[in-house]
Scaffold this active site. Structure first.
Site, PDB file in Angstrom:
ATOM      1  N   HIS A  62     -69.519 -19.801 108.836  1.00 46.94           N
ATOM      2  CA  HIS A  62     -68.735 -19.907 107.607  1.00 46.94           C
ATOM      3  C   HIS A  62     -69.229 -21.058 106.736  1.00 46.94           C
ATOM      4  CE1 HIS A  62     -65.329 -17.129 108.715  1.00 46.94           C
ATOM      5  NE2 HIS A  62     -65.924 -17.295 109.889  1.00 46.94           N
TER       6      HIS A  62
ATOM      7  N   ASP B 106     -62.483 -20.740 102.015  1.00 43.56           N
ATOM      8  CA  ASP B 106     -62.811 -19.631 102.906  1.00 43.56           C
ATOM      9  C   ASP B 106     -61.590 -18.721 103.021  1.00 43.56           C
ATOM     10  OD1 ASP B 106     -63.325 -18.115 105.397  1.00 43.56           O
ATOM     11  OD2 ASP B 106     -64.966 -19.529 105.683  1.00 43.56           O
TER      12      ASP B 106
ATOM     13  N   THR C  84     -66.620 -14.429 103.817  1.00 43.79           N
ATOM     14  CA  THR C  84     -67.925 -14.593 104.461  1.00 43.79           C
ATOM     15  C   THR C  84     -68.343 -13.367 105.270  1.00 43.79           C
ATOM     16  OG1 THR C  84     -66.909 -15.751 106.326  1.00 43.79           O
ATOM     17  CG2 THR C  84     -67.771 -17.101 104.528  1.00 43.79           C
TER      18      THR C  84
ATOM     19  N   GLN D  66     -83.799 -19.332 110.731  1.00 40.51           N
ATOM     20  CA  GLN D  66     -83.718 -17.869 110.714  1.00 40.51           C
ATOM     21  C   GLN D  66     -84.210 -17.275 109.395  1.00 40.51           C
ATOM     22  OE1 GLN D  66     -80.689 -15.499 112.766  1.00 40.51           O
ATOM     23  NE2 GLN D  66     -79.904 -14.931 110.748  1.00 40.51           N
TER      24      GLN D  66
ATOM     25  N   HIS E 268     -76.632  -9.667 116.518  1.00 40.51           N
ATOM     26  CA  HIS E 268     -75.227  -9.514 116.897  1.00 40.51           C
ATOM     27  C   HIS E 268     -74.401  -8.965 115.736  1.00 40.51           C
ATOM     28  CE1 HIS E 268     -75.323 -13.153 114.606  1.00 40.51           C
ATOM     29  NE2 HIS E 268     -74.041 -13.360 114.717  1.00 40.51           N
TER      30      HIS E 268
ATOM     31  N   TRP F 190     -72.308 -11.249 109.626  1.00 40.14           N
ATOM     32  CA  TRP F 190     -72.671 -10.856 108.269  1.00 40.14           C
ATOM     33  C   TRP F 190     -73.792 -11.711 107.689  1.00 40.14           C
ATOM     34  CZ3 TRP F 190     -72.609  -6.567 105.899  1.00 40.14           C
ATOM     35  CH2 TRP F 190     -72.913  -6.507 104.539  1.00 40.14           C
ATOM     36  N   ASN F 191     -73.839 -13.005 108.001  1.00 41.23           N
ATOM     37  CA  ASN F 191     -74.945 -13.827 107.501  1.00 41.23           C
ATOM     38  C   ASN F 191     -76.280 -13.242 107.944  1.00 41.23           C
ATOM     39  OD1 ASN F 191     -73.380 -15.810 106.207  1.00 41.23           O
ATOM     40  ND2 ASN F 191     -73.090 -16.915 108.123  1.00 41.23           N
TER      41      ASN F 191
ATOM     42  N   GLU G  41     -79.020 -11.519 105.376  1.00 40.01           N
ATOM     43  CA  GLU G  41     -80.336 -12.164 105.330  1.00 40.01           C
ATOM     44  C   GLU G  41     -81.430 -11.175 105.722  1.00 40.01           C
ATOM     45  OE1 GLU G  41     -79.812 -15.538 107.865  1.00 40.01           O
ATOM     46  OE2 GLU G  41     -78.433 -16.532 106.480  1.00 40.01           O
TER      47      GLU G  41
ATOM     48  N   ALA H 229     -65.083  -9.870 116.302  1.00 38.25           N
ATOM     49  CA  ALA H 229     -64.690  -9.960 114.893  1.00 38.25           C
ATOM     50  C   ALA H 229     -65.098  -8.665 114.186  1.00 38.25           C
ATOM     51  CB  ALA H 229     -65.278 -11.218 114.248  1.00 38.25           C
TER      52      ALA H 229
ATOM     53  N   GLN I 180     -68.097  -7.683 113.521  1.00 38.92           N
ATOM     54  CA  GLN I 180     -69.498  -7.357 113.789  1.00 38.92           C
ATOM     55  C   GLN I 180     -69.694  -5.861 114.060  1.00 38.92           C
ATOM     56  OE1 GLN I 180     -70.528 -10.038 116.986  1.00 38.92           O
ATOM     57  NE2 GLN I 180     -70.108 -11.850 115.740  1.00 38.92           N
TER      58      GLN I 180
END
Length: 493
Positions: A16, A131, A154, A369, A384, A387-388, A392, A407, A409
């Site tokens: 986050h 957030d 996020t 990353q 996994h 969302w980041n 990306e 969550a 995912q």
């Protein structure tokens, strides 16, 4: 001259903090805001320990008058314990220290009550970005203080849509689960048929906060109330772009007309000056240990990148099966094996495995990353589905093998595989031979080649959305800044 002062408040978790820091840098460098970035003590210290380890400069610190980093107490004995941290948020323990800090920073409403000697050396707070996961109390604080506020989601739009279904799942009696057997008897395969933009999704693909047998479950109710509270903020910003989740965004507009895609944030920050110290702040203190040079020596699209973020954990059996699936595929790879990746404590991988992968596999405890995903030698990503990582990977044109854990995912992974055509579903592949086949299919098979073509198309669309003032995401952010965050009623005179 700067007059506008934004406070940015991420949830205390790296996944986050990263997108919030990107948005804060955009507000600072592109729109000339003073910024106060508020972490809990543990993450504040981690951020600056990392910076000092990676840079000889110390000019970017919590005393900077234009981009300030502040912290509030963790309110837990062990801030490394993610469950304790989440309980502190669920129990609303962070609201009081946040309010106290905002009073010290000053706001238009509060300045009249503070002696002049206590005012900080920067203008009063004029707006807030919070957030969504903290919105249950941060938006109340902002409202009480008369500070205009927007929320940053996020997760992606599909994840947000999944979270917003909790109320309907309760109303339909689908949750809470009757008993633990619902997790194993096929109940989770139930089709969720009332979400047009996620047609074909199943209960098992929805966010895991719904997997409870208690109608009063604190996590489920907190997540649901936070999402709905965020809808009442002046805008919800999502780290996605219009064409990526077009139908989902359109359907989300029925919940609120004030939802705006402003991503991929990693592309929007590309034009920030590279020599700024704020831009070099990171959430790890690892140095470059040569993996980029190794990637430089590899053929284009020939290396598989494997990483499960900062929180996902594998059983020891899953870890070993994945290791041998990688080894037996005979593909070159970079695998980030965190010290806490294995449940119950890390155990060394078999010596035979390390002997087998010599010269074609690299094991790291951390890597940059974004730099890895953007390297020409990377041809695929085992993820996994945080969302980041998803956004990306999409923005860099890299197809994925999707192995979600918790969550939203599962929702992200399902959307990637079923709507975007960029993923292979690995959620039920537990044996090394299954893993091996999927890796070979991604890196060498016809399906993998088709996915790579689509990934390149999505990369182009991502760049178009973020590249400049003509892009939809940049235009959305510009609109929010000018119509909400820079509202004349709130600018300090």
């Amino acid at each position: 001259m700067r007059k506008n002062h934004v406070v940015c408040i991420p949830m205390p978790a790296q996944g986050h903090i990263r997108p919030m820091l990107k948005l804060a840098k955009l507000l600072h460098f592109k729109f000339d805001f003073y910024v106060t970035f508020i972490n809990t003590h543990y993450h504040h210290q981690t951020l600056f320990h990392s910076h000092q380890a990676n840079s000889s400069s110390s000019s970017c610190n919590s005393d900077s008058p234009i981009f300030r980093f502040e912290s509030i107490p963790d309110c837990v004995d062990d801030p490394k314990d993610n469950i304790s941290v989440m309980n502190a948020i669920l129990d609303n323990l962070l609201e009081a220290p946040l309010k106290e800090l905002l009073l010290k920073l000053g706001s238009k409403e509060c300045n009249q009550d503070l002696p002049s000697t206590e005012l900080p050396q920067l203008p009063p707070v004029t707006c807030m970005v919070t957030d969504v996961g903290m919105s249950k109390f941060t938006l109340d604080v902002a409202e009480e203080m008369g500070i205009p506020a927007v929320s940053l989601e996020t997760s992606g739009a599909c994840g947000m849509m999944g979270y917003l279904q909790t109320r309907q799942l309760l109303d339909k009696g689908i949750i809470p689960l009757q008993d633990s057997s619902c997790l194993t008897n096929g109940y989770l395969n139930m089709a969720i048929d009332w979400i047009p933009s996620l047609k074909g999704i199943r209960l098992k693909d929805m966010p895991t906060s719904i997997r409870t047998m208690d109608p009063n479950d604190k996590m489920m109710n907190f997540v649901m109330s936070s999402e709905y509270r965020a809808l009442k903020s002046q805008a919800v910003l999502i780290n996605t772009f219009d064409t990526l989740e077009q139908n989902v965004l359109r359907e989300l507009s029925s919940f609120s007309p004030n939802i705006y895609p402003i991503g991929p944030l990693n592309l929007l920050v590309n034009n920030i000056p590279k020599d700024d110290n704020i831009g070099r702040l990171t959430l790890s203190c690892e140095e470059d240990i040569g993996y980029i040079k190794w990637l430089d020596s590899q053929e284009p699209n020939s290396v598989l990148y494997v990483s499960f973020g900062t929180l996902a954990m594998l059983t020891q059996e899953q870890l070993v099966e994945l290791a041998w699936g990688l080894a037996n595929s005979h593909q070159k790879f970079i695998w980030v094996v965190r010290s806490n990746l294995s449940i119950g404590g890390s155990k060394p991988l078999p010596i035979e495995f390390e002997d087998e992968i010599k010269e074609r596999g690299i094991l790291l405890s951390w890597c940059d990353q974004e730099k890895v995903l953007g390297h020409s030698s990377i041809g695929g990503f085992v993820t996994h589905c945080g969302w980041n990582s998803m956004i990306e990977s999409i923005s860099k044109g890299v197809p994925m093998i999707c192995w979600p854990f918790f969550a939203e995912q599962g929702t992200n992974g399902w959307y990637c595989c079923n709507y975007l055509g960029l993923g292979i579903d690995m959620s039920e592949a537990t044996k090394r031979d299954q893993i091996e086949r999927m890796i070979i299919e991604l890196m060498e098979g016809n399906k993998g080649k088709d996915m790579k073509k689509r990934a390149i198309e999505w990369r182009k669309l991502a760049k178009e959305a973020a590249i400049d003032s003509h892009g939809s995401s940049y235009a959305n952010l510009d609109s929010i800044v000018n119509n909400v965050l820079l509202s004349n009623d709130h600018i300090v005179s």
